[in-house]
Write an enzyme that holds these catalytic residues in place. Structure first.
Site, PDB file in Angstrom:
ATOM      1  N   CYS A 137      -3.511   6.792  -5.030  1.00  0.00           N
ATOM      2  CA  CYS A 137      -3.147   5.376  -4.910  1.00  0.00           C
ATOM      3  C   CYS A 137      -1.689   5.144  -5.320  1.00  0.00           C
ATOM      4  CB  CYS A 137      -4.078   4.483  -5.731  1.00  0.00           C
ATOM      5  SG  CYS A 137      -3.869   2.734  -5.352  1.00  0.00           S
ATOM      6  N   GLY A 138      -0.860   4.825  -4.332  1.00  0.00           N
ATOM      7  CA  GLY A 138       0.569   4.631  -4.613  1.00  0.00           C
ATOM      8  C   GLY A 138       0.845   3.443  -5.517  1.00  0.00           C
ATOM      9  N   CYS A 172       0.854  -1.186   0.000  1.00  0.00           N
ATOM     10  CA  CYS A 172       0.000   0.000   0.000  1.00  0.00           C
ATOM     11  C   CYS A 172       0.890   1.236   0.000  1.00  0.00           C
ATOM     12  CB  CYS A 172      -0.919  -0.020   1.227  1.00  0.00           C
ATOM     13  SG  CYS A 172      -2.040   1.390   1.226  1.00  0.00           S
TER      14      CYS A 172
HETATM   15  O1  PYC Z   1      -1.928   3.699  -2.056  1.00  0.00           O
HETATM   16  O2  PYC Z   1      -1.311   1.748  -2.850  1.00  0.00           O
HETATM   17  C1  PYC Z   1      -2.137   2.488  -2.308  1.00  0.00           C
HETATM   18  C2  PYC Z   1      -3.442   1.939  -1.926  1.00  0.00           C
HETATM   19  C3  PYC Z   1      -3.914   0.674  -2.156  1.00  0.00           C
HETATM   20  C4  PYC Z   1      -5.194   0.613  -1.608  1.00  0.00           C
HETATM   21  C5  PYC Z   1      -5.466   1.831  -1.058  1.00  0.00           C
HETATM   22  N1  PYC Z   1      -4.384   2.625  -1.256  1.00  0.00           N
END
Ligand code: PYC
Length: 321
Positions: A238-239, A88
């Site tokens: 979302c990373g 995440c």
């Molecule tokens: O930021 O990778 C991310 C992520 C995955 C699910 C929610 N955020």
């Protein structure tokens, strides 16, 4: 009375709850094995931390664990309202800012063991973190899936620490006011992928759907909407989703190594992304394997002592599903 000490933060609007003390002891071994132990023996603790009445569907939890990789400083296992995340990105940024808030780290690089490999996170200031994610790559391009009631939808399948189906030609309005319709459409795409047996490599489930389009801010490169595995949408860009997108851009020769890409969420929060070639290979990659770099900011929002009273019938959270 069971007590769990947690610290909450948000990264670009997306919340993270880091377990500081009182979480399950998952023992030793690779983090992939410890996730299995978490799921099989302590899943009620995950539900108690994340689900109502203490949490919500949008919350992502992170359990700090001793690393398995000897060259790492810490390990982390992320989880959500329905299960466990391989990686995440927003959560890693939240973790670093939480550790800084506790004065457990200062500026510099932290090597973090995760179930899918080692990531490096650098604290740039008290709120800003640059994350070097796991090797990311595009698996398939131009995949067509028939979505009942809608028709064919074309997308790319890419790995960015989680599996993503990325769709540009979706005809949807990428705005926060349209989140309910975007969620409903994303869920239909995901169900259609599953029904058609369209997966990531090694038959792995594609559990994130990403729709992207034109940005609203002049400084951004792109806007995205990401549907997470538990049906909530990511308030941040979302990373891992940005990493998957960078892999696709690299594969299409649309972004050169070191060039900056500004990924904007539907609430307007932004991650800056770039990539470098990886030395890793991926057997079925359609394009280069890249090391994504993601920079974003987080703020601590609360410090909690969760109380699990043995007389409370809902101490392990409300039932879901
Ligand atoms: O930021 O990778 C991310 C992520 C995955 C699910 C929610 N955020």
């Amino acid at each position: 009375m069971q007590r769990i000490h947690t610290i909450d933060s948000h990264t670009g609007g997306e919340p993270t709850r880091i377990v500081i003390e009182g979480g399950p002891d998952l023992g030793q071994g690779p983090l992939r094995d410890r996730v299995r132990r978490f799921r099989e023996q302590h899943d009620h603790v995950r539900a108690a931390i994340i689900n109502e009445p203490r949490g919500s569907d949008v919350l992502v939890g992170g359990l700090i664990v001793p690393p398995h990789q000897t060259d790492c400083d810490i390990g982390v296992i992320f989880f959500n309202n329905t299960g466990y995340l391989s990686m995440c990105g927003h959560g890693t940024i939240g973790l670093m800012v939480t550790l800084a808030w506790q004065n457990r780290i200062s500026a510099g690089i932290c090597r973090i063991d995760t179930p899918v490999g080692v990531v490096e996170a650098e604290l740039l200031d008290h709120h800003t973190v640059r994350l070097q994610n796991v090797p990311s790559w595009r698996y398939r391009t131009g995949v067509v899936v028939d979505v009942p009631g809608h028709g064919p939808v074309t997308g790319d399948i890419a790995w960015g620490g989680n599996w993503f189906f990325l769709v540009g030609d979706h005809g949807q309005n990428l705005s926060a006011g349209n989140s309910a319709a975007l969620t409903a459409f994303g869920l239909r795409i995901r169900a259609a992928l599953e029904a058609a047996d369209i997966t990531g490599a090694n038959n792995e489930l594609i559990d994130h759907i990403e729709m992207f389009g034109a940005p609203q801010h002049a400084d951004s490169s792109c806007r995205n909407f990401v549907l997470c595995p538990g049906g909530a949408w990511d308030r941040s860009p979302c990373g891992t989703g940005t990493s998957a997108r960078l892999a696709c851009l690299a594969a299409d020769n649309r972004l050169q190594p070191g060039e900056t890409w500004h990924q904007e969420s539907i609430i307007g929060s932004v991650f800056a992304g770039s990539w470098q070639p990886s030395e890793d290979t991926a057997e079925h990659a359609q394009g280069p394997v890249i090391i994504p770099s993601i920079t974003g900011s987080a703020w601590v929002t609360a410090e909690n002592h969760l109380l699990l009273d043995e007389t409370d019938p809902f101490r392990y959270g409300l039932p879901t599903g």
